[in-house]
Design a protein around this motif. Structure first.
Motif, PDB file in Angstrom:
ATOM      1  N   LEU A  62      36.855  34.155  48.858  1.00 23.01           N
ATOM      2  CA  LEU A  62      37.367  34.591  47.566  1.00 23.01           C
ATOM      3  C   LEU A  62      37.667  36.084  47.670  1.00 23.01           C
ATOM      4  O   LEU A  62      36.809  36.860  48.070  1.00 23.01           O
ATOM      5  N   THR A  63      38.887  36.458  47.348  1.00 23.89           N
ATOM      6  CA  THR A  63      39.291  37.856  47.350  1.00 23.89           C
ATOM      7  C   THR A  63      39.716  38.230  45.932  1.00 23.89           C
ATOM      8  O   THR A  63      40.559  37.562  45.341  1.00 23.89           O
ATOM      9  N   HIS A  64      39.098  39.267  45.403  1.00 19.00           N
ATOM     10  CA  HIS A  64      39.485  39.782  44.079  1.00 19.00           C
ATOM     11  C   HIS A  64      39.991  41.199  44.305  1.00 19.00           C
ATOM     12  O   HIS A  64      39.233  42.066  44.728  1.00 19.00           O
ATOM     13  N   ASP A  65      41.286  41.403  44.071  1.00 25.17           N
ATOM     14  CA  ASP A  65      41.895  42.694  44.378  1.00 25.17           C
ATOM     15  C   ASP A  65      43.041  42.987  43.412  1.00 25.17           C
ATOM     16  O   ASP A  65      43.153  42.344  42.369  1.00 25.17           O
ATOM     17  N   ASP A  66      43.864  43.952  43.772  1.00 24.52           N
ATOM     18  CA  ASP A  66      45.020  44.367  42.989  1.00 24.52           C
ATOM     19  C   ASP A  66      44.600  44.819  41.586  1.00 24.52           C
ATOM     20  O   ASP A  66      45.217  44.474  40.576  1.00 24.52           O
ATOM     21  N   PHE A  67      43.530  45.630  41.544  1.00 24.07           N
ATOM     22  CA  PHE A  67      42.985  46.109  40.268  1.00 24.07           C
ATOM     23  C   PHE A  67      43.807  47.232  39.649  1.00 24.07           C
ATOM     24  O   PHE A  67      43.632  47.544  38.478  1.00 24.07           O
ATOM     25  N   GLY A  68      44.648  47.868  40.451  1.00 25.26           N
ATOM     26  CA  GLY A  68      45.399  49.010  39.933  1.00 25.26           C
ATOM     27  C   GLY A  68      44.554  50.278  39.898  1.00 25.26           C
ATOM     28  O   GLY A  68      44.792  51.175  39.106  1.00 25.26           O
ATOM     29  N   GLY A  69      43.543  50.334  40.768  1.00 25.10           N
ATOM     30  CA  GLY A  69      42.676  51.509  40.815  1.00 25.10           C
ATOM     31  C   GLY A  69      41.219  51.124  40.655  1.00 25.10           C
ATOM     32  O   GLY A  69      40.870  49.942  40.592  1.00 25.10           O
ATOM     33  N   ASP A  70      40.360  52.123  40.589  1.00 25.79           N
ATOM     34  CA  ASP A  70      38.921  51.909  40.469  1.00 25.79           C
ATOM     35  C   ASP A  70      38.588  51.729  38.980  1.00 25.79           C
ATOM     36  O   ASP A  70      38.116  52.641  38.313  1.00 25.79           O
ATOM     37  N   THR A  71      38.871  50.556  38.466  1.00 26.35           N
ATOM     38  CA  THR A  71      38.805  50.286  37.035  1.00 26.35           C
ATOM     39  C   THR A  71      37.424  49.778  36.615  1.00 26.35           C
ATOM     40  O   THR A  71      36.590  49.422  37.456  1.00 26.35           O
ATOM     41  N   ALA A  72      37.217  49.704  35.317  1.00 27.58           N
ATOM     42  CA  ALA A  72      35.980  49.106  34.792  1.00 27.58           C
ATOM     43  C   ALA A  72      35.853  47.668  35.267  1.00 27.58           C
ATOM     44  O   ALA A  72      34.764  47.207  35.610  1.00 27.58           O
ATOM     45  N   PHE A  90      43.844  37.861  36.629  1.00 28.16           N
ATOM     46  CA  PHE A  90      42.523  37.976  36.013  1.00 28.16           C
ATOM     47  C   PHE A  90      42.552  39.193  35.104  1.00 28.16           C
ATOM     48  O   PHE A  90      42.644  40.320  35.574  1.00 28.16           O
ATOM     49  N   SER A  91      42.521  38.935  33.813  1.00 32.78           N
ATOM     50  CA  SER A  91      42.490  40.021  32.849  1.00 32.78           C
ATOM     51  C   SER A  91      41.229  39.872  32.012  1.00 32.78           C
ATOM     52  O   SER A  91      41.118  38.961  31.188  1.00 32.78           O
ATOM     53  N   ALA A  92      40.259  40.741  32.270  1.00 30.88           N
ATOM     54  CA  ALA A  92      38.965  40.658  31.602  1.00 30.88           C
ATOM     55  C   ALA A  92      39.105  41.035  30.130  1.00 30.88           C
ATOM     56  O   ALA A  92      39.811  41.988  29.793  1.00 30.88           O
ATOM     57  N   GLN A  93      38.407  40.284  29.283  1.00 25.99           N
ATOM     58  CA  GLN A  93      38.470  40.514  27.840  1.00 25.99           C
ATOM     59  C   GLN A  93      37.087  40.675  27.218  1.00 25.99           C
ATOM     60  O   GLN A  93      36.966  40.753  26.004  1.00 25.99           O
ATOM     61  N   TRP A  94      36.028  40.703  28.048  1.00 30.08           N
ATOM     62  CA  TRP A  94      34.685  40.622  27.487  1.00 30.08           C
ATOM     63  C   TRP A  94      34.209  41.887  26.786  1.00 30.08           C
ATOM     64  O   TRP A  94      33.237  41.851  26.056  1.00 30.08           O
ATOM     65  N   SER A  95      34.867  43.024  27.014  1.00 32.86           N
ATOM     66  CA  SER A  95      34.486  44.255  26.316  1.00 32.86           C
ATOM     67  C   SER A  95      35.698  45.183  26.262  1.00 32.86           C
ATOM     68  O   SER A  95      36.639  45.035  27.045  1.00 32.86           O
ATOM     69  N   PRO A  96      35.685  46.146  25.344  1.00 33.24           N
ATOM     70  CA  PRO A  96      36.846  47.038  25.193  1.00 33.24           C
ATOM     71  C   PRO A  96      37.176  47.824  26.458  1.00 33.24           C
ATOM     72  O   PRO A  96      38.355  48.080  26.734  1.00 33.24           O
ATOM     73  N   ASP A  97      36.167  48.191  27.263  1.00 34.10           N
ATOM     74  CA  ASP A  97      36.451  49.021  28.446  1.00 34.10           C
ATOM     75  C   ASP A  97      37.235  48.256  29.508  1.00 34.10           C
ATOM     76  O   ASP A  97      38.040  48.845  30.221  1.00 34.10           O
ATOM     77  N   VAL A  98      37.021  46.942  29.619  1.00 34.89           N
ATOM     78  CA  VAL A  98      37.779  46.172  30.611  1.00 34.89           C
ATOM     79  C   VAL A  98      39.081  45.628  30.038  1.00 34.89           C
ATOM     80  O   VAL A  98      40.039  45.394  30.775  1.00 34.89           O
ATOM     81  N   ALA A  99      39.133  45.429  28.735  1.00 35.61           N
ATOM     82  CA  ALA A  99      40.324  44.837  28.111  1.00 35.61           C
ATOM     83  C   ALA A  99      41.567  45.715  28.280  1.00 35.61           C
ATOM     84  O   ALA A  99      42.691  45.216  28.237  1.00 35.61           O
ATOM     85  N   VAL A 100      41.370  47.017  28.482  1.00 40.13           N
ATOM     86  CA  VAL A 100      42.518  47.921  28.662  1.00 40.13           C
ATOM     87  C   VAL A 100      42.997  47.987  30.114  1.00 40.13           C
ATOM     88  O   VAL A 100      44.062  48.537  30.388  1.00 40.13           O
ATOM     89  N   ASP A 101      42.227  47.414  31.047  1.00 44.21           N
ATOM     90  CA  ASP A 101      42.621  47.448  32.465  1.00 44.21           C
ATOM     91  C   ASP A 101      43.826  46.551  32.721  1.00 44.21           C
ATOM     92  O   ASP A 101      43.998  45.528  32.050  1.00 44.21           O
ATOM     93  N   PRO A 102      44.630  46.891  33.741  1.00 45.12           N
ATOM     94  CA  PRO A 102      45.711  45.972  34.123  1.00 45.12           C
ATOM     95  C   PRO A 102      45.120  44.696  34.724  1.00 45.12           C
ATOM     96  O   PRO A 102      43.969  44.687  35.182  1.00 45.12           O
TER      97      PRO A 102
END
Length: 154
Positions: free
Chosen positions: A110-120, A78-90
């Motif tokens: 449903l589990t959403h994890d492996d964000f690589g930190g406390d990201t946007a 899951f790679s969010a693209q809806w805004s610049p702040d999330v688009a840079v997240d892993p």
């Protein structure tokens, strides 16, 4: 000390078979009937295949199919693209687990994890998934879409 690694987990029981829920989850034609903001999707249903969610023709979420085990387990990045702040997240990971409980019922986790930190992204997804899951449950149980108006910003 609490873990600083964000992990979102939602569990719900649905009055439908795992096969019925799986059929909705894996049918791109049905995605706008349950997904947040009525997003559409285009998915290559093989490991390594692309999964993309759109609003109109704009890509909002892009990812890859990581695991597919019908009708019980589906994992995608899951790679969010809806805004610049999330688009840079892993890229993060979404795991759908569907378990039968009785004759005509299942438990969806449903589990959403492996964000690589406390990201946007980890902060943003907490509002979208409860809506999508509630809409999926209603659709599976009644056959009727449950539309929720998009929030007004202003």
């Amino acid at each position: 000390m609490a873990s600083a690694i964000p992990k979102h987990v939602w569990e719900m029981f649905i009055r439908a078979t795992p096969q019925d829920v799986w059929a909705l989850l894996t049918d791109d034609e049905k995605t706008p009937l349950w997904q947040h903001f009525n997003m559409t999707s285009r998915t290559e249903w093989v490991v390594g295949g692309a999964i993309t969610f759109f609003v109109g023709d704009r890509e909002m979420i892009v990812g890859k199919v990581l695991e597919i085990d019908p009708p019980h387990r589906f994992v995608h990045s899951f790679s969010a693209q809806w805004s610049p702040d999330v688009a840079v997240d892993p890229a993060s990971r979404v795991t759908w687990l569907i378990e039968a409980v009785g004759e005509n019922a299942c438990k969806l986790t449903l589990t959403h994890d492996d964000f690589g930190g406390d990201t946007a992204t980890s902060k943003a997804v907490g509002s979208g998934w409860p809506e999508a899951l509630s809409r999926l449950k209603t659709l599976a149980e009644t056959g009727e879409p449950f539309y929720i108006a998009a929030p007004m910003h202003g």
